[in-house]
Write a protein that holds these residues in place. Structure first.
Motif, mmCIF file in Angstrom:
data_model
loop_
_atom_site.group_PDB
_atom_site.id
_atom_site.type_symbol
_atom_site.label_atom_id
_atom_site.label_comp_id
_atom_site.label_asym_id
_atom_site.label_seq_id
_atom_site.Cartn_x
_atom_site.Cartn_y
_atom_site.Cartn_z
ATOM 1 N N GLY A 115 88.865 -3.858 101.653
ATOM 2 C CA GLY A 115 89.683 -4.619 100.711
ATOM 3 C C GLY A 115 89.753 -6.102 100.992
ATOM 4 O O GLY A 115 90.623 -6.797 100.447
ATOM 5 N N CYS A 121 94.702 -11.354 104.754
ATOM 6 C CA CYS A 121 95.151 -9.964 104.810
ATOM 7 C C CYS A 121 94.679 -9.228 106.051
ATOM 8 O O CYS A 121 94.931 -8.030 106.208
ATOM 9 C CB CYS A 121 94.685 -9.216 103.563
ATOM 10 N N GLU A 123 95.560 -5.456 105.290
ATOM 11 C CA GLU A 123 96.724 -5.158 104.459
ATOM 12 C C GLU A 123 96.379 -5.397 102.989
ATOM 13 O O GLU A 123 96.041 -6.506 102.592
ATOM 14 C CB GLU A 123 97.907 -6.016 104.881
ATOM 15 N N VAL A 124 96.453 -4.342 102.208
ATOM 16 C CA VAL A 124 96.158 -4.418 100.784
ATOM 17 C C VAL A 124 97.292 -3.745 100.019
ATOM 18 O O VAL A 124 97.630 -2.588 100.296
ATOM 19 C CB VAL A 124 94.813 -3.731 100.450
ATOM 20 N N ASP A 125 97.891 -4.476 99.070
ATOM 21 C CA ASP A 125 98.993 -3.937 98.245
ATOM 22 C C ASP A 125 100.116 -3.374 99.106
ATOM 23 O O ASP A 125 100.672 -2.300 98.842
ATOM 24 C CB ASP A 125 98.466 -2.840 97.308
ATOM 25 N N GLY A 126 100.437 -4.084 100.178
ATOM 26 C CA GLY A 126 101.550 -3.697 101.018
ATOM 27 C C GLY A 126 101.260 -2.595 102.007
ATOM 28 O O GLY A 126 102.146 -2.187 102.765
ATOM 29 N N THR A 127 100.027 -2.107 102.023
ATOM 30 C CA THR A 127 99.660 -1.028 102.947
ATOM 31 C C THR A 127 98.625 -1.530 103.949
ATOM 32 O O THR A 127 97.614 -2.118 103.559
ATOM 33 C CB THR A 127 99.079 0.176 102.180
ATOM 34 N N GLN A 142 95.783 -0.807 106.552
ATOM 35 C CA GLN A 142 94.797 0.209 106.917
ATOM 36 C C GLN A 142 94.025 -0.241 108.158
ATOM 37 O O GLN A 142 93.597 -1.397 108.239
ATOM 38 C CB GLN A 142 93.808 0.441 105.772
#
Length: 228
Positions: free
Chosen positions: A210, A133, A146-150, A152
């Motif tokens: 994350g 990720c 990238e966590v849950d499609g977002t 950061q």
């Protein structure tokens, strides 16, 4: 346009010597005689590198370095008469890229300036690296998680970026501390245990963002970056 070097030093004679040697090598220079002026010039001119004395009026070098790191990843070489390991470790822990002890050879300071600038721009040839990720933009010098499609952004120092990018080029490999020093802090006289501090900070940032457990220690060897 040639690199701009901010010389933050309150001793005029040292300033003049550094200025002369850097100018002779084609660098542009600007001077600050105290810590507050150094921060103001950094904000206004965005220099490519800072030569930063520790003992300065108004704000000392440690305070200036901490604020520079809060602002971003401008390369910083500390220049100081403090020559104990604890002083060197403090500078590197806060985020210095190199550490030169007075009295110094100005030719060496210029050489180290060039080396740090090369390392800082080393990623310009680069592209994108991805490990699970974590996405590392070598051209933009940015890291995102990238966590849950977002996605950061991950705020990392210059040294942390180098370490992460180097390990990401060979994911799952166990790197020794000496390998990481040679690859990411060459010519800086960095102590191997300094890597532990940088890795610890980077691991905490990844965990919070994350990506827990992605950067791990390998007993008897060093560290590994691997998919979760």
């Amino acid at each position: 346009m040639n690199a701009l070097i901010l010389i933050a030093e309150d001793e005029p004679q040292i300033c003049e010597i550094l200025d002369a040697y850097l100018t002779r090598e084609g660098f542009r220079t600007v001077r600050a005689g105290d810590g507050r002026a150094a921060l103001d010039l950094h904000l206004a001119l965005k220099p490519d590198l800072i030569l930063l004395d520790v003992t300065m009026p108004r704000l000392d070098g440690w305070e200036v370095l901490a604020e520079i790191r809060r602002r971003g990843d401008t390369p910083v070489i500390m220049i100081t008469a403090l020559d104990q390991d604890i002083d060197r470790l403090q500078g590197l822990r806060i985020g210095a890229d190199d550490y030169v002890v007075k009295p110094f050879n100005p030719v060496e300071v210029v050489a180290r300036t060039k080396a740090v600038l090369r390392r800082a721009g080393r990623s310009s040839a680069g592209g994108m690296l991805r490990v699970d990720c974590v996405a590392i933009d070598l051209d933009g010098h940015m890291v995102k998680v990238e966590v849950d499609g977002t996605a950061q952004p991950l705020p990392v120092t210059l040294t942390e970026f180098r370490l992460l990018a180097h390990m990401a080029r060979t994911p799952t490999k166990a790197f020794t501390r000496s390998e990481l020093v040679d690859a990411c802090l060459p010519g800086s006289d960095a102590l191997e245990r300094t890597v532990d501090s940088h890795i610890s900070n980077l691991r905490k940032k990844l965990d919070v963002a994350g990506a827990p457990g992605m950067l791990s220690g390998v007993r008897g060897i060093g560290y590994r970056l691997a998919a979760i």
